[in-house]
Structures are given as C-alpha cells and as structure tokens.
Design an enzyme around this catalytic site. Structure first.
Site, PDB file in Angstrom:
ATOM      1  N   CYS A  37       2.094 -87.041 -49.670  1.00  0.00           N
ATOM      2  CA  CYS A  37       1.462 -87.911 -48.572  1.00  0.00           C
ATOM      3  C   CYS A  37       2.383 -89.093 -48.363  1.00  0.00           C
ATOM      4  O   CYS A  37       2.923 -89.645 -49.248  1.00  0.00           O
ATOM      5  CB  CYS A  37       0.041 -88.053 -48.782  1.00  0.00           C
ATOM      6  SG  CYS A  37      -1.089 -86.857 -49.281  1.00  0.00           S
ATOM      7  N   ARG A  70       8.865 -86.928 -48.038  1.00  0.00           N
ATOM      8  CA  ARG A  70       7.735 -86.798 -49.118  1.00  0.00           C
ATOM      9  C   ARG A  70       6.803 -85.336 -48.969  1.00  0.00           C
ATOM     10  O   ARG A  70       6.362 -85.061 -49.962  1.00  0.00           O
ATOM     11  CB  ARG A  70       6.631 -88.018 -48.951  1.00  0.00           C
ATOM     12  CG  ARG A  70       7.365 -89.344 -49.041  1.00  0.00           C
ATOM     13  CD  ARG A  70       6.235 -90.388 -48.870  1.00  0.00           C
ATOM     14  NE  ARG A  70       5.500 -90.357 -50.112  1.00  0.00           N
ATOM     15  CZ  ARG A  70       5.703 -91.165 -51.116  1.00  0.00           C
ATOM     16  NH1 ARG A  70       6.993 -91.739 -51.217  1.00  0.00           N
ATOM     17  NH2 ARG A  70       4.793 -91.260 -52.287  1.00  0.00           N
ATOM     18  N   TRP A  79      -0.483 -83.916 -47.430  1.00  0.00           N
ATOM     19  CA  TRP A  79      -0.152 -82.757 -48.176  1.00  0.00           C
ATOM     20  C   TRP A  79      -1.549 -82.533 -48.974  1.00  0.00           C
ATOM     21  O   TRP A  79      -2.312 -82.980 -49.706  1.00  0.00           O
ATOM     22  CB  TRP A  79       0.687 -83.225 -49.400  1.00  0.00           C
ATOM     23  CG  TRP A  79       1.547 -82.043 -50.128  1.00  0.00           C
ATOM     24  CD1 TRP A  79       2.580 -81.234 -49.688  1.00  0.00           C
ATOM     25  CD2 TRP A  79       1.087 -81.314 -51.207  1.00  0.00           C
ATOM     26  NE1 TRP A  79       2.920 -80.278 -50.526  1.00  0.00           N
ATOM     27  CE2 TRP A  79       1.928 -80.272 -51.545  1.00  0.00           C
ATOM     28  CE3 TRP A  79       0.068 -81.498 -52.257  1.00  0.00           C
ATOM     29  CZ2 TRP A  79       1.756 -79.451 -52.672  1.00  0.00           C
ATOM     30  CZ3 TRP A  79      -0.225 -80.741 -53.222  1.00  0.00           C
ATOM     31  CH2 TRP A  79       0.660 -79.732 -53.587  1.00  0.00           C
ATOM     32  N   ASN A 118      -3.698 -91.441 -50.095  1.00  0.00           N
ATOM     33  CA  ASN A 118      -2.718 -90.686 -51.106  1.00  0.00           C
ATOM     34  C   ASN A 118      -3.415 -90.481 -52.401  1.00  0.00           C
ATOM     35  O   ASN A 118      -3.617 -91.485 -52.923  1.00  0.00           O
ATOM     36  CB  ASN A 118      -1.339 -91.416 -50.970  1.00  0.00           C
ATOM     37  CG  ASN A 118      -0.281 -90.396 -51.811  1.00  0.00           C
ATOM     38  OD1 ASN A 118      -0.673 -89.242 -52.251  1.00  0.00           O
ATOM     39  ND2 ASN A 118       0.888 -90.909 -52.100  1.00  0.00           N
ATOM     40  N   GLY A 119      -3.476 -89.507 -52.721  1.00  0.00           N
ATOM     41  CA  GLY A 119      -3.861 -89.103 -54.477  1.00  0.00           C
ATOM     42  C   GLY A 119      -5.211 -88.161 -54.175  1.00  0.00           C
ATOM     43  O   GLY A 119      -5.350 -87.410 -53.339  1.00  0.00           O
ATOM     44  N   GLU A 157      19.472 -74.868 -62.556  1.00  0.00           N
ATOM     45  CA  GLU A 157      19.269 -75.974 -61.216  1.00  0.00           C
ATOM     46  C   GLU A 157      19.881 -75.089 -60.013  1.00  0.00           C
ATOM     47  O   GLU A 157      18.924 -75.301 -58.830  1.00  0.00           O
ATOM     48  CB  GLU A 157      20.102 -77.163 -61.620  1.00  0.00           C
ATOM     49  CG  GLU A 157      20.353 -78.136 -60.500  1.00  0.00           C
ATOM     50  CD  GLU A 157      18.941 -78.653 -59.931  1.00  0.00           C
ATOM     51  OE1 GLU A 157      19.146 -79.386 -58.879  1.00  0.00           O
ATOM     52  OE2 GLU A 157      18.061 -78.521 -60.446  1.00  0.00           O
ATOM     53  N   LYS A 207      17.462 -74.550 -56.389  1.00  0.00           N
ATOM     54  CA  LYS A 207      17.940 -74.974 -55.266  1.00  0.00           C
ATOM     55  C   LYS A 207      17.761 -73.984 -54.403  1.00  0.00           C
ATOM     56  O   LYS A 207      17.090 -74.231 -53.119  1.00  0.00           O
ATOM     57  CB  LYS A 207      19.302 -75.518 -55.248  1.00  0.00           C
ATOM     58  CG  LYS A 207      19.614 -76.947 -56.026  1.00  0.00           C
ATOM     59  CD  LYS A 207      18.995 -78.053 -54.955  1.00  0.00           C
ATOM     60  CE  LYS A 207      18.410 -79.170 -55.885  1.00  0.00           C
ATOM     61  NZ  LYS A 207      17.397 -78.847 -56.759  1.00  0.00           N
ATOM     62  N   GLU A 266      13.979 -73.381 -53.799  1.00  0.00           N
ATOM     63  CA  GLU A 266      13.361 -74.316 -52.910  1.00  0.00           C
ATOM     64  C   GLU A 266      13.601 -74.415 -51.301  1.00  0.00           C
ATOM     65  O   GLU A 266      12.670 -74.696 -50.482  1.00  0.00           O
ATOM     66  CB  GLU A 266      13.826 -75.907 -53.426  1.00  0.00           C
ATOM     67  CG  GLU A 266      13.465 -76.247 -54.663  1.00  0.00           C
ATOM     68  CD  GLU A 266      13.897 -77.588 -55.385  1.00  0.00           C
ATOM     69  OE1 GLU A 266      13.123 -78.356 -55.544  1.00  0.00           O
ATOM     70  OE2 GLU A 266      15.209 -78.183 -55.105  1.00  0.00           O
ATOM     71  N   HIS A 322      18.605 -59.170 -72.780  1.00  0.00           N
ATOM     72  CA  HIS A 322      17.210 -59.077 -73.279  1.00  0.00           C
ATOM     73  C   HIS A 322      16.123 -59.194 -72.070  1.00  0.00           C
ATOM     74  O   HIS A 322      14.998 -59.636 -72.146  1.00  0.00           O
ATOM     75  CB  HIS A 322      16.898 -60.576 -74.144  1.00  0.00           C
ATOM     76  CG  HIS A 322      17.814 -60.326 -75.229  1.00  0.00           C
ATOM     77  ND1 HIS A 322      17.639 -59.570 -76.418  1.00  0.00           N
ATOM     78  CD2 HIS A 322      18.888 -61.043 -75.533  1.00  0.00           C
ATOM     79  CE1 HIS A 322      18.423 -59.835 -77.350  1.00  0.00           C
ATOM     80  NE2 HIS A 322      19.584 -60.728 -76.929  1.00  0.00           N
ATOM     81  N   LYS A 330       8.414 -84.450 -51.997  1.00  0.00           N
ATOM     82  CA  LYS A 330       9.909 -85.284 -52.988  1.00  0.00           C
ATOM     83  C   LYS A 330       9.240 -85.907 -53.979  1.00  0.00           C
ATOM     84  O   LYS A 330       9.892 -85.988 -54.729  1.00  0.00           O
ATOM     85  CB  LYS A 330      10.373 -86.389 -51.801  1.00  0.00           C
ATOM     86  CG  LYS A 330      11.524 -87.078 -52.738  1.00  0.00           C
ATOM     87  CD  LYS A 330      12.692 -85.910 -52.642  1.00  0.00           C
ATOM     88  CE  LYS A 330      13.988 -86.798 -53.169  1.00  0.00           C
ATOM     89  NZ  LYS A 330      14.973 -85.760 -53.612  1.00  0.00           N
TER      90      LYS A 330
END
Length: 615
Positions: free
Chosen positions: A2, A27, A75, A101-102, A488, A492, A495, A511, A610
């Site tokens: 948010c 964000r 969000w 926000n929260g 990583e 990426k 995402e 395995h 973010k």
C-alpha cells in the site's frame, strides 16, 4: 505494501498526490483512490486498477481544486480489489476520511459492536471499521480528532499507518503508525505525508519518520506535535536530511526501473564499499562491526534472518562466513523464525537483512531475538528505516532507491556488505592468511569492473529469451556459492514473467527434478570454472542425455561446457566466493527480457509488493 500520500499547505494538492502515488507504484497495489477537500466538502474518487485509471476517472467525476488532500494505493487484504473497497473510506457521517496501510486484526468484534450501535458499512475492509470506530469515540465524548484517533488506536490490534481528515477541522491531518512506515516532509508553510520520501523529494529535503506507536497532528501554520499513542507523552521530533535526489527515482532513459537498476550495479557496488574497503592498506573499516567486534568474535553462531531475495543473499553469506571466518551460520526465513519458538542465546549474533528496512516478518524476528538477549545487526538499504532503528548496529548497502519490485542491485550490494563483514571478522580472528585476505580485498575492489563486463551479455541474454519466452517451466542449477544464485535466478523469472521456475543444488537434480527433464525443459546451469566445475559438468551431461535444453553460465574461455550446452553466456573469471556477484547478472537480464517479450509489467508484477509491511 500500500502507498500513502497526503498534503496540506498552499499548493494545489491534487497534482502532488497523483504524482506521489505514481512514485509509490513500486510498492505493489491493485486499486487506488484520492480525497480532495475543496473548502466546502470532501471530494472522493476511487477505482480498481492503476493510478493512471484513477487519474482518468477522478478528472471526470470530482473537482480537483483544493490545498488539502490524501491518496492511497491499496494491496488487498480484507475484501477483493474493487472500487468500493479502495481507500479513502468515509465514516458514516461523511465527516471523516481515512487511508490505511496495514491490518486491523480485531476488526470483526469491533465491527459487530459498531453495527449494534447503528453503524452501517459499504465495504468489506477493516479500514472502514477503523474510521467509524474513530467517529464513534469522537461523538461519545465530544473529542477533538487527534484525541479520538489516539483512544481508538488503543483499542485496535494489528498494524497500521494511517492518515485521518475531519472536514469539521479542515486545517489538520492526523497521522499515526505501528508496524508500517510513515514519513512527514516538512516544507515552508506546508507538510507532505507519505509511506516513504519519494513522493516529496523535489519539494523538501527535511523529513521526520514516525516511530512505532507514535502519532502526529499535522497542522497549517502550527508546529508539528508528535505524541506516544499509549501514554500521550510528547516526543521531540527528529528531522532528517534526505540523502536521495530526484534523478535517482526517475528512469533515466531506460524503459523500466528494473533495467536501470541492473545497469547501476557496477556503481552501487562501488558505493557500497566506498570508504570501507581499503585494499592497498589491507583494511576494512565498518563502524558497526568495529564498535562491536567482540560480539562477533565471541559469537557461538550467526543466525541470518531475511525474506525473499534478501534470504538468498543470506545463503551466499553462509558460505562466505563459514569459509572465511569459520563461524557456524544458520539462515532462516524470518516468517518461520518468529513462529517456531527458536533457540536463541545471548552469545548469538543475529544478522537481519532487508532492502526496505520495513519487512514486517523480519522486524518481528528482530524483536524476538532482542527479547532473548541476542545481539542484532541490520543490513538494509533505506536510511532511517525501521530495521536501522530497531537493531543494535548495522550497515547500509548504499544501493540508492530500488523502485523495481524484483530486487537486483539490492541483492548484489547485500552480498557486497556481507562479504566485507566476513573478511573483517576473518582478519580479526586470524582465520585467513594475510596473503588470502589481501587477495580477496583486491578481488572485491575490481568486482565493479567485472560486473560492467558481465552486463555486456545483455544481447546474448535477449537472444536466448526470444527462444524460451513461451516456456512453461524452467530449472536452475548451481553448486556451492552459486546454489543460492540458482534460487535467485528462478525467483526473478517467477516474479516478473510468471513462468514456473525452480532452483536446486545441481547434485539434488537426481533426487527428483530429473524426472521433469525432457526436450521441452530449459535448464539454466551456473558453471563457472572456480568451485565444483567437474561435478557441474557431470550434471550437464545427465541433462544432455535426457534431451534437456541447456543454458550455461560459464567463465570466459570455457570449452568443455560449451560443447555440451545449447546456449552459453560468458562472464569474467573471479574467485569462487565472489562469483555470485557476476553469475547473477545474466540471470537478471534473461528474466527481464523474457518478461518484456511476454508483455508483462516488469516493474510492478501482479500480486507483489516491494515493501512487505504485513504478514
């Protein structure tokens, strides 16, 4: 998550708020809204979608004239993303407006009580419950807005950064925070309110960051007053001079912030070690380490806590710390660490890593570690962030603002800081020979030049991206220092391109994951000549035997892997411990180009934020 923007002053509020919301798009959000007070009434416009949708809608349906206002990017947590659930929310009387926000965790019993008292609700949000709770408190005891906000917040459980406006008191905005960041920009006869400083950087370089359980009444032509929410005690405001500039948060000619930030890595790695790394003198100077060197030397173990990309940087650090400084290291997801009743001793050192310095799970893990007597060291990018204030000591990465949701330069600068810490401890403990210590210092000093050379692989990465942009799965393999890089690289791709990807230690392929390999499966193998090269070659042969498509990241001049791989990207040679700073570069570029070719929103991927300031 948010974004909050508010303004009160002598300028037109609307353009400041809209521009500020655009600055906060990194964000992550799914809807947006704005409130302008025109001197008579509250003008509200809200919509599902992007800030550009809000701008188009608001210009048609409300008057945008007014010098007081606030805006929000949401969000979704409580209630689906739609126009009604978007912020701001009004109280039942229509006098109060709030952005939030929260999460208010006890909103359900509060809502039931308010319904019993005659209140009605239009949305599914916890935020509408909060604004009506504030109004109820205000009405019951005939209180001013600030006092009503304070009393109401003492009844809620959860996290919040809020701005509240009362049209019956139109010369002030009340703000408060607990667990979610909130900054107040101080100009001449004007104030700016935002989740971070990016929305107001061109107007003022002076800002106050509220601490947890603090509130402020922001009033025109009056000094700012900050109070503790719990006991109403006054707090002396600490004004910080902002270090960022407008150029840092603009795209600078690149199509996306992510690409700009990928290409900033040679410079920001240099900025990260500037003034700390003195290769010619054989020194590393880091105040946070130097002032607490005994804590590190006497530590029985180091526990690294982080989330996402920062967790991957911590995994790289695990290899580096154990090899250089010979200290046992555990790397934990902050979200799991805080809930599993971990064993924490007062001779443990906890290293908390976060780009934003506001990650909710990491902050909660820090508090838990401190309560159990551990020494907590923070590594973050944002000056003045919550983690920088909550930890005993720390080090900034100096990466500059990272706007793209998918971290790139944050990852490499975090590894740079952690490498310097490991080298500093190795020197203090005598676990590295002088010659090896000097060699690593010199190697790290020239890494920015090698990263710049690795960026020359962009065209090759783009060529490979064109071949595999329609793949449905990817497998990433690496060994040793480059196993976390495989994780990583897969992250990426997931995402920003929405392709399913998994990272594995190369030896673990047998395995389970080997069952997935056929002619349709692209496999990215990180195979620099340093480290376990021969073992990785064997893994590549196993993939080749099953018709997998191999994309290999190799050291310049490699011949053995080139004969086996379908596609090869060359990077400069480097010490094994430094190789993640180079091997990650082509993986960033590959994911970027695949996402662009798939017409994905590279800087603002769906469902992601973010700064994850809620659980």
């Amino acid at each position: 998550m948010c974004g909050i923007v508010g303004y009160i002053g002598h300028r037109e509020a609307y353009p400041i708020i809209i521009k500020g919301l655009k600055r906060l798009e990194y964000r992550g959000y799914d809807s947006a809204g704005i409130m302008i007070y025109d001197g008579i009434d509250l003008k509200l416009s809200k919509t599902k979608g992007k800030v550009s949708d809000l701008e188009e809608k608001s210009l048609k349906e409300i008057s945008t004239n007014g010098t007081i206002g606030m805006g929000h990017t949401r969000w979704a947590t409580h209630g689906v993303p739609n126009d009604v659930n978007s912020h701001p929310h009004l109280s039942n009387s229509g006098n109060l407006a709030i952005i939030h926000n929260g999460i208010i965790e006890n909103y359900e019993p509060l809502k039931k009580e308010l319904i019993n008292r005659g209140y009605t609700f239009k949305s599914d949000t916890d935020t509408e419950v909060l604004v009506n709770l504030i109004e109820d408190v205000q009405k019951k005891d005939n209180l001013k807005l600030g006092k009503a906000v304070q009393i109401a917040l003492n009844q809620v459980i959860g996290a919040y950064a809020i701005c509240v406006f009362d049209k019956q008191k139109p010369d002030e905005i009340v703000v408060a925070r607990l667990g979610s960041p909130l900054a107040i920009g101080i100009g001449e006869d004007e104030f700016f309110i935002a989740s971070d400083a990016t929305p107001f950087i061109e107007y003022t370089s002076n800002a106050i960051y509220l601490e947890d359980e603090e509130m402020a009444i922001v009033r025109l032509n009056k000094p700012l007053k900050i109070r503790k929410i719990k006991d109403d005690s006054l707090v002396d405001p600490y004004i910080q001079e902002l270090q960022m500039n407008l150029e840092q948060i603009e795209k600078g000619g690149y199509d996306h912030f992510m690409m700009k930030e990928i290409y900033e890595q040679p410079n920001v790695i240099k900025d990260t070690y500037r003034g700390r790394l003195h290769a010619n003198e054989g020194l590393i100077k880091m105040a946070g380490i130097d002032d607490n060197i005994d804590k590190f030397i006497n530590a029985k173990r180091i526990v690294i806590i982080a989330c996402g990309t920062s967790w991957h940087a911590g995994l790289v650090a695990e290899y580096i710390f154990e090899e250089f400084a010979r200290i046992p290291v555990e790397v934990e997801y902050a979200s799991e660490f805080r809930y599993r009743n971990p064993i924490i001793n007062n001779d443990d050192v906890i290293i908390a890593i976060s780009q934003s310095g506001e990650t909710a799970d990491t902050l909660a893990a820090i508090k838990l570690a401190k309560e159990n007597g551990a020494f907590v060291f923070g590594v973050c990018n944002v000056v003045g962030s919550s983690i920088s204030r909550e930890t005993h000591a720390g080090a900034y990465t100096h990466a500059g603002p990272e706007i793209g949701v998918a971290s790139t330069k944050a990852f490499t600068t975090q590894i740079t800081v952690l490498t310097m810490i490991a080298l500093r401890l190795a020197k203090a403990k005598g676990t590295l020979s002088n010659s090896d210590f000097h060699r690593y210092l010199q190697e790290l000093e020239i890494i920015p030049e090698k990263v710049a050379e690795a960026l020359l692989t962009n065209d090759k990465a783009k060529e490979i991206a064109a071949v595999f942009k329609d793949a449905t799965n990817f497998l990433y393999l690496g060994r040793g220092y480059n196993f976390p890089v495989a994780l990583e690289g897969a992250l990426k791709l997931k995402e920003i391109s929405y392709i399913h990807a998994e990272g594995y230690p190369a030896a673990e392929m047998k395995h389970g994951p080997i069952a997935l390999i056929d002619e349709h499966m692209p496999v990215v193998v990180i195979a620099p000549k340093q480290g376990h090269y021969d073992k990785v070659v064997s893994n590549i042969q196993e993939i080749k035997a099953r018709s997998g498509k191999i994309i290999a990241i190799v050291t310049k001049g490699d011949t053995q892997v080139r004969e086996l791989a379908d596609y090869v990207i060359e990077i400069p040679d480097a010490a094994d411990a430094m190789s993640p700073l180079l091997t990650t570069i082509p993986l960033q570029l590959l994911s970027y180009h695949i996402a662009v070719m798939r017409d994905c929103n590279v800087d603002q991927p769906r469902n992601l934020a973010k700064s994850v300031t809620v659980e």
